[in-house]
Design an enzyme around this catalytic site. Structure first.
Site, PDB file in Angstrom:
ATOM      1  N   LYS A 186       0.820  -1.205   0.000  1.00  8.89           N
ATOM      2  CA  LYS A 186       0.000   0.000   0.000  1.00  8.89           C
ATOM      3  C   LYS A 186       0.867   1.275   0.000  1.00  8.89           C
ATOM      4  O   LYS A 186       2.091   1.207   0.124  1.00  8.89           O
ATOM      5  CB  LYS A 186      -0.928  -0.020   1.221  1.00  8.89           C
ATOM      6  CG  LYS A 186      -1.994  -1.129   1.153  1.00  8.89           C
ATOM      7  CD  LYS A 186      -2.907  -1.019  -0.057  1.00  8.89           C
ATOM      8  CE  LYS A 186      -4.278  -1.630   0.125  1.00  8.89           C
ATOM      9  NZ  LYS A 186      -4.366  -3.073  -0.092  1.00  8.89           N
TER      10      LYS A 186
HETATM   11  C1  LIG Z   1      -5.706  -3.793   0.660  1.00  2.48           C
HETATM   12  C2  LIG Z   1      -7.167  -3.539   0.767  1.00  2.48           C
HETATM   13  C3  LIG Z   1      -7.924  -3.985   1.851  1.00  2.48           C
HETATM   14  C4  LIG Z   1      -7.373  -4.908   2.900  1.00  2.48           C
HETATM   15  O1  LIG Z   1      -6.255  -4.465   3.554  1.00  2.48           O
HETATM   16  P1  LIG Z   1      -5.240  -5.527   4.226  1.00  2.48           P
HETATM   17  O2  LIG Z   1      -4.354  -4.654   5.045  1.00  2.48           O
HETATM   18  O3  LIG Z   1      -4.502  -6.209   3.111  1.00  2.48           O
HETATM   19  O4  LIG Z   1      -6.052  -6.444   5.043  1.00  2.48           O
HETATM   20  C5  LIG Z   1      -9.256  -3.638   1.920  1.00  2.48           C
HETATM   21  N1  LIG Z   1      -9.840  -2.898   0.969  1.00  2.48           N
HETATM   22  C6  LIG Z   1      -9.160  -2.460  -0.107  1.00  2.48           C
HETATM   23  C7  LIG Z   1      -9.854  -1.620  -1.121  1.00  2.48           C
HETATM   24  C8  LIG Z   1      -7.810  -2.786  -0.255  1.00  2.48           C
HETATM   25  O5  LIG Z   1      -7.142  -2.383  -1.331  1.00  2.48           O
END
Ligand SMILES: *Cc1c(COP(=O)(O)O)cnc(C)c1O
Length: 395
Positions: A186
């Site tokens: 992210k």
């Molecule tokens: C990455 C993501 C999540 C989940 O996050 P994690 O930290 O991987 O559990 C939820 N919603 C969206 C839109 C994402 O891109």
């Protein structure tokens, strides 16, 4: 989008500080931690940067969604409007809350559309899970008006849009409660981690308790704390928060680089006649993690996607056929595959998820390609990339 590209001495220093001077648990142990509180520090910095009253870190973005739902009173039998284009977590979290996901159409913002939301509302609708996909935002003014009219909770899944804003307000802080993800890929990362963000004191109190077995976090004797509610363990560790703290300090820089790199490529693609760009309701608030464009037909999109790969333009996503991001490819969700029966199986009039039809979303996503914007590109690499993109389009 990936903050890991800027890993440096800052992250190492913060993690080493926990190992050398602190303690890995986020609460208590005051006598062992030499006043190191990385989780608290990151929460305070998140509040400051997002101009929000409360932020609570948890172990992942998925945990943040589940915590946010429970904290905002979304549970058994409640209908939650969700988009068909998102990462599966946004839908899984609704099922795990015992609530009922109701799929609605998106528009060319790639987020739930105001009309789509309105058409999906029933007397059982409790909330919308508004996912700000691929770095940019939904039509917030229109959507807020609809939700106010129908008294719906707005949960903003801003896991892919941290650093973005709408008319000056940080994405994640416009609705009742917002979520961020700090997983490895992210915009900023804790390794694994997430956050719930809100201006609502009750939601915040529920969130910090729910994500730690209901601990009320009053006083400094953990064993003597009260437990006003039940919960689970979605705690983050100090190691992860330490990394995230260093990353959060780089967020503004990351967004600046993304915007600069994206603008260069977008400007170069603007004169390709067959390309149109994703709609961005507030262009100034785009976090610019992706450049997303649409082609005139599905056939041409498939062809261009192939040509981009052949010409070495990496980091392109044709989401329509992607395993993890579009409803039509989620057989396991359509068929409610789970090792044990989910709460929703007790709901007799639940939707038949194998028959959900979202023709407007299909028409958009079948023509949509996103390009990941990297932080580490040099000017030469961007110029080369632009040349390769033009080649793919036969220019
Ligand atoms: C990455 C993501 C999540 C989940 O996050 P994690 O930290 O991987 O559990 C939820 N919603 C969206 C839109 C994402 O891109």
């Amino acid at each position: 989008m990936p903050g890991f590209e800027l890993f440096g001495p800052e992250e190492k220093q913060e993690v080493a500080d926990v190992m050398e001077n602190g303690f890995t648990f986020r609460y208590n142990f005051d006598h062992m931690r030499n006043d190191r509180w990385k989780t608290r520090d990151m929460e305070a910095l998140l509040c400051e940067k997002m101009n929000a009253k409360h932020a609570h870190l948890v172990s992942s973005g998925t945990a943040a969604l589940q915590t946010a739902m429970a904290a905002a009173g979304i549970g058994a039998g409640d209908e939650v409007i969700v988009p068909p284009f998102t990462f599966v977590a946004s839908v899984e979290a609704v099922f795990m809350a015992g609530a009922v996901p109701v799929f609605a159409e998106i528009d060319e913002t790639l987020c739930l559309s105001p009309e789509g939301i309105e058409a999906a509302i029933t007397p059982k609708t409790k909330a919308i899970n508004l996912v700000h996909m691929c770095g940019s935002m939904a039509k917030m003014d229109e959507i807020k008006a609809i939700c106010e009219k129908h008294n719906l909770v707005i949960l903003e899944d801003a896991c892919q849009a941290i650093g973005g804003s709408y008319k000056g307000q940080a994405l994640g802080t416009i609705g009742h409660v917002g979520c961020y993800s700090f997983d490895s890929v992210k915009t900023i990362t804790c390794g694994e981690g997430g956050a719930v963000i809100t201006n609502d004191e009750t939601i915040y109190n529920h969130a910090h308790m729910y994500s730690d077995h209901g601990h009320d976090h009053i006083g400094n004797d953990r064993g003597a704390e009260d437990h006003p509610i039940m919960g689970l363990n979605f705690r983050i560790s100090e190691m992860n928060a330490a990394m995230g703290l260093a990353q959060l300090r780089k967020l503004d820089k990351i967004i600046d680089i993304q915007r600069k790199n994206k603008t260069a490529i977008k400007n170069a693609m603007a004169d390709i006649d067959e390309v149109s760009f994703r709609e961005i309701p507030d262009p100034e608030g785009d976090s610019a993690g992706f450049l997303t464009f649409m082609m005139p037909t599905e056939e041409r999109t498939v062809e261009i996607n192939k040509k981009l790969a052949e010409n070495g333009v990496d980091g392109c996503f044709y989401w329509y056929v992607n395993n993890w991001h579009y409803l039509s490819n989620w057989k396991h969700i359509q068929e409610l595959k789970s090792p044990a029966d989910l709460p929703i199986t007790l709901i007799k009039d639940r939707p038949d998820y194998t028959k959900v039809s979202v023709p407007k979303s299909d028409a958009i996503m079948s023509r949509t390609i996103s390009m990941l914007i990297k932080l580490s590109w040099t000017e030469e690499q961007i110029a080369e990339r632009i040349a390769n993109i033009k080649k793919a389009f036969g220019q």
